[in-house]
Design a protein around this motif. Structure first.
Motif, PDB file in Angstrom:
ATOM      1  N   GLY A   1      45.124  11.333 102.916  1.00  0.00           N
ATOM      2  CA  GLY A   1      44.202  10.483 102.184  1.00  0.00           C
ATOM      3  C   GLY A   1      43.146   9.946 103.124  1.00  0.00           C
ATOM      4  O   GLY A   1      42.925   8.734 103.215  1.00  0.00           O
ATOM      5  N   SER A   2      42.483  10.837 103.832  1.00  0.00           N
ATOM      6  CA  SER A   2      41.602  10.450 104.937  1.00  0.00           C
ATOM      7  C   SER A   2      40.293   9.814 104.491  1.00  0.00           C
ATOM      8  O   SER A   2      39.589   9.210 105.308  1.00  0.00           O
ATOM      9  CB  SER A   2      41.307  11.670 105.827  1.00  0.00           C
ATOM     10  OG  SER A   2      40.853  12.766 105.055  1.00  0.00           O
TER      11      SER A   2
ATOM     12  N   GLY B   1      42.616  15.943 108.546  1.00  0.00           N
ATOM     13  CA  GLY B   1      42.636  15.050 107.402  1.00  0.00           C
ATOM     14  C   GLY B   1      42.946  15.779 106.115  1.00  0.00           C
ATOM     15  O   GLY B   1      42.708  16.991 106.003  1.00  0.00           O
ATOM     16  N   LEU B   2      43.472  15.040 105.140  1.00  0.00           N
ATOM     17  CA  LEU B   2      43.719  15.556 103.793  1.00  0.00           C
ATOM     18  C   LEU B   2      43.143  14.568 102.790  1.00  0.00           C
ATOM     19  O   LEU B   2      43.340  13.359 102.924  1.00  0.00           O
ATOM     20  CB  LEU B   2      45.219  15.697 103.519  1.00  0.00           C
ATOM     21  CG  LEU B   2      45.995  16.858 104.133  1.00  0.00           C
ATOM     22  CD1 LEU B   2      47.478  16.694 103.823  1.00  0.00           C
ATOM     23  CD2 LEU B   2      45.489  18.185 103.598  1.00  0.00           C
TER      24      LEU B   2
ATOM     25  N   GLY C   1      43.069  18.592  99.131  1.00  0.00           N
ATOM     26  CA  GLY C   1      44.371  18.802  98.517  1.00  0.00           C
ATOM     27  C   GLY C   1      45.409  17.864  99.095  1.00  0.00           C
ATOM     28  O   GLY C   1      45.092  16.924  99.840  1.00  0.00           O
ATOM     29  N   GLY C   2      46.660  18.140  98.744  1.00  0.00           N
ATOM     30  CA  GLY C   2      47.758  17.316  99.212  1.00  0.00           C
ATOM     31  C   GLY C   2      48.527  17.988 100.334  1.00  0.00           C
ATOM     32  O   GLY C   2      48.085  19.002 100.905  1.00  0.00           O
ATOM     33  N   LEU C   3      49.692  17.450 100.642  1.00  0.00           N
ATOM     34  CA  LEU C   3      50.486  17.976 101.751  1.00  0.00           C
ATOM     35  C   LEU C   3      50.935  19.416 101.528  1.00  0.00           C
ATOM     36  O   LEU C   3      51.260  20.115 102.488  1.00  0.00           O
ATOM     37  CB  LEU C   3      51.703  17.077 101.966  1.00  0.00           C
ATOM     38  CG  LEU C   3      51.405  15.725 102.638  1.00  0.00           C
ATOM     39  CD1 LEU C   3      52.554  14.758 102.433  1.00  0.00           C
ATOM     40  CD2 LEU C   3      51.130  15.911 104.111  1.00  0.00           C
TER      41      LEU C   3
ATOM     42  N   ASN D   1      47.677   5.576 104.763  1.00  0.00           N
ATOM     43  CA  ASN D   1      47.134   4.239 104.559  1.00  0.00           C
ATOM     44  C   ASN D   1      46.768   4.035 103.090  1.00  0.00           C
ATOM     45  O   ASN D   1      45.781   4.588 102.609  1.00  0.00           O
ATOM     46  CB  ASN D   1      45.904   4.025 105.443  1.00  0.00           C
ATOM     47  CG  ASN D   1      45.408   2.604 105.406  1.00  0.00           C
ATOM     48  OD1 ASN D   1      46.191   1.650 105.388  1.00  0.00           O
ATOM     49  ND2 ASN D   1      44.089   2.433 105.378  1.00  0.00           N
ATOM     50  N   HIS D   2      47.594   3.255 102.362  1.00  0.00           N
ATOM     51  CA  HIS D   2      47.361   2.988 100.941  1.00  0.00           C
ATOM     52  C   HIS D   2      47.209   4.284 100.142  1.00  0.00           C
ATOM     53  O   HIS D   2      46.253   4.468  99.392  1.00  0.00           O
ATOM     54  CB  HIS D   2      46.136   2.088 100.766  1.00  0.00           C
ATOM     55  CG  HIS D   2      46.375   0.687 101.236  1.00  0.00           C
ATOM     56  ND1 HIS D   2      47.095  -0.225 100.498  1.00  0.00           N
ATOM     57  CD2 HIS D   2      46.017   0.049 102.380  1.00  0.00           C
ATOM     58  CE1 HIS D   2      47.158  -1.381 101.156  1.00  0.00           C
ATOM     59  NE2 HIS D   2      46.524  -1.234 102.308  1.00  0.00           N
ATOM     60  N   VAL D   3      48.192   5.157 100.300  1.00  0.00           N
ATOM     61  CA  VAL D   3      48.208   6.441  99.591  1.00  0.00           C
ATOM     62  C   VAL D   3      49.514   6.658  98.843  1.00  0.00           C
ATOM     63  O   VAL D   3      49.508   7.150  97.707  1.00  0.00           O
ATOM     64  CB  VAL D   3      47.968   7.614 100.577  1.00  0.00           C
ATOM     65  CG1 VAL D   3      48.195   8.961  99.894  1.00  0.00           C
ATOM     66  CG2 VAL D   3      46.561   7.560 101.156  1.00  0.00           C
TER      67      VAL D   3
END
Length: 349
Positions: free
Chosen positions: A149-150, A168-169, A189-191, A207-209
């Motif tokens: 969640g960059s 980053g994602l 996208g996600g992980l 961070n807040h994701v």
């Protein structure tokens, strides 16, 4: 306000954190009173087992993007050059640069070593500066950090300054393009887009994701797989047991329905991290968010836009001061939960 599209909702059969099916209703028919873009009404439940909160029914993976139509927390913040600052703001920048150069090995200018001394007497300022770099240690040779969640990439820029190789994602194509245009390695996208990168990262930050995802335990498990043995997870998320939630209830800024699908408390977050095979879980010093959270929650309580600044009543200022003091000493009642955790090192034979 329009309703959520038919067929775009799914029921939640059990708590997404501990899988308990026992729960109680916290709030019925909540509306998006933060960004005013998510249609529909939402019911928030609290798990009887772990006391995490979650919405049911909730948007599906295919429709959750509708809740982010005017979401703008990923906007790129402009940092004024020091030569454009004057008076106290210039002094603050010089002192902050001095501390960051000492703490993280950066080379910000102008700077003063007096900034190191000043932060000894201002722990909240020191915590704010450390948080900008998410408490990163010195980069090891080939050290890699992943930010899930960059957003605008501000943290990745800081990590690069420390010598880290950054990845980053983010789900937002606009911010991904912006970060790539600045030379950052950011994936959309996600992980799941990094499944083959097992044991590839020394640090992962979230961070807040975690409150935005449908299956937070799967995310924590994926982070564990991606970290190298002994690697560190850094995580911050709202706390459903915070003083702010107790004070403002359905108007607490941390609810942010329906974007926040799951909201942890201190014990449920620790249990989830242990479940994902993390160890050595520690609290991270954070600057107090009480002023911003209480001010925005107060506006929402009045039926106003939380992002439009209005004077803060004296009584609320007193409440904020008391909340800051209590939360400094009482971790389970803080507005945000902030922890680091370690992936178990390889056993020595």
């Amino acid at each position: 306000m329009a309703e959520w599209p038919a067929g775009g909702l799914e029921s939640v059969k059990a708590c997404p954190v501990c899988l308990s099916k026992q729960r109680r209703l916290l709030y019925r028919a909540l509306r998006d009173n933060v960004f005013y873009c998510a249609p529909g009404e939402w019911d928030l439940y609290q798990c009887i087992g772990c006391e995490s909160a979650y919405i049911d029914e909730r948007p599906t993976l295919e429709t959750i993007h509708l809740a982010y139509q005017t979401y703008y927390t990923h906007a790129q913040a402009e940092r004024l050059p020091a030569e454009h600052l004057h008076g106290l703001r210039w002094v603050q920048r010089v002192m902050a640069n001095g501390y960051k150069n000492w703490r993280f090995g950066t080379n910000f200018r102008p700077s003063s070593a007096l900034g190191v001394l000043a932060t000894l007497f201002m722990p909240s300022t020191r915590a704010m500066l450390d948080t900008q770099f998410r408490h990163l240690p010195p980069a090891p040779l080939g050290g890699r950090v992943l930010d899930v969640g960059s957003g605008n990439g501000a943290f990745l820029d800081n990590a690069k300054l420390l010598g880290w190789e950054v990845v980053g994602l983010d789900m937002d194509p606009t911010v991904v393009k912006s970060a790539r245009d600045r030379g950052l390695n950011v994936h959309q996208g996600g992980l799941e887009t990094l499944l083959e990168k097992v044991d590839s990262f020394d640090v992962i930050t979230i961070n807040h994701v975690i409150e935005h995802v449908h299956d937070p335990i799967s995310v924590l498990n994926a982070c564990n797989r991606l970290l190298r043995p002994g690697g560190q997870l850094w995580l911050v998320t709202p706390n459903i047991n915070s003083l702010g939630h107790a004070r403002f209830k359905s108007n607490w800024r941390g609810l942010e329905i329906p974007r926040h699908l799951v909201i942890f408390n201190y014990q449920s977050l620790l249990a989830a991290l242990h479940k994902a095979d993390f160890m050595d879980i520690k609290d991270i010093p954070q600057p107090s968010p009480c002023h911003g959270i209480y001010a925005m929650s107060h506006r929402m309580e009045l039926g106003l836009n939380p992002h439009v600044d209005i004077p803060i009543p004296f009584k609320l200022r007193i409440e904020i001061a008391i909340a800051r003091f209590v939360q400094w000493w009482t971790k389970p009642r803080r507005e945000f939960l902030a922890v680091s955790a370690i992936k178990k090192p390889c056993s020595v034979t």
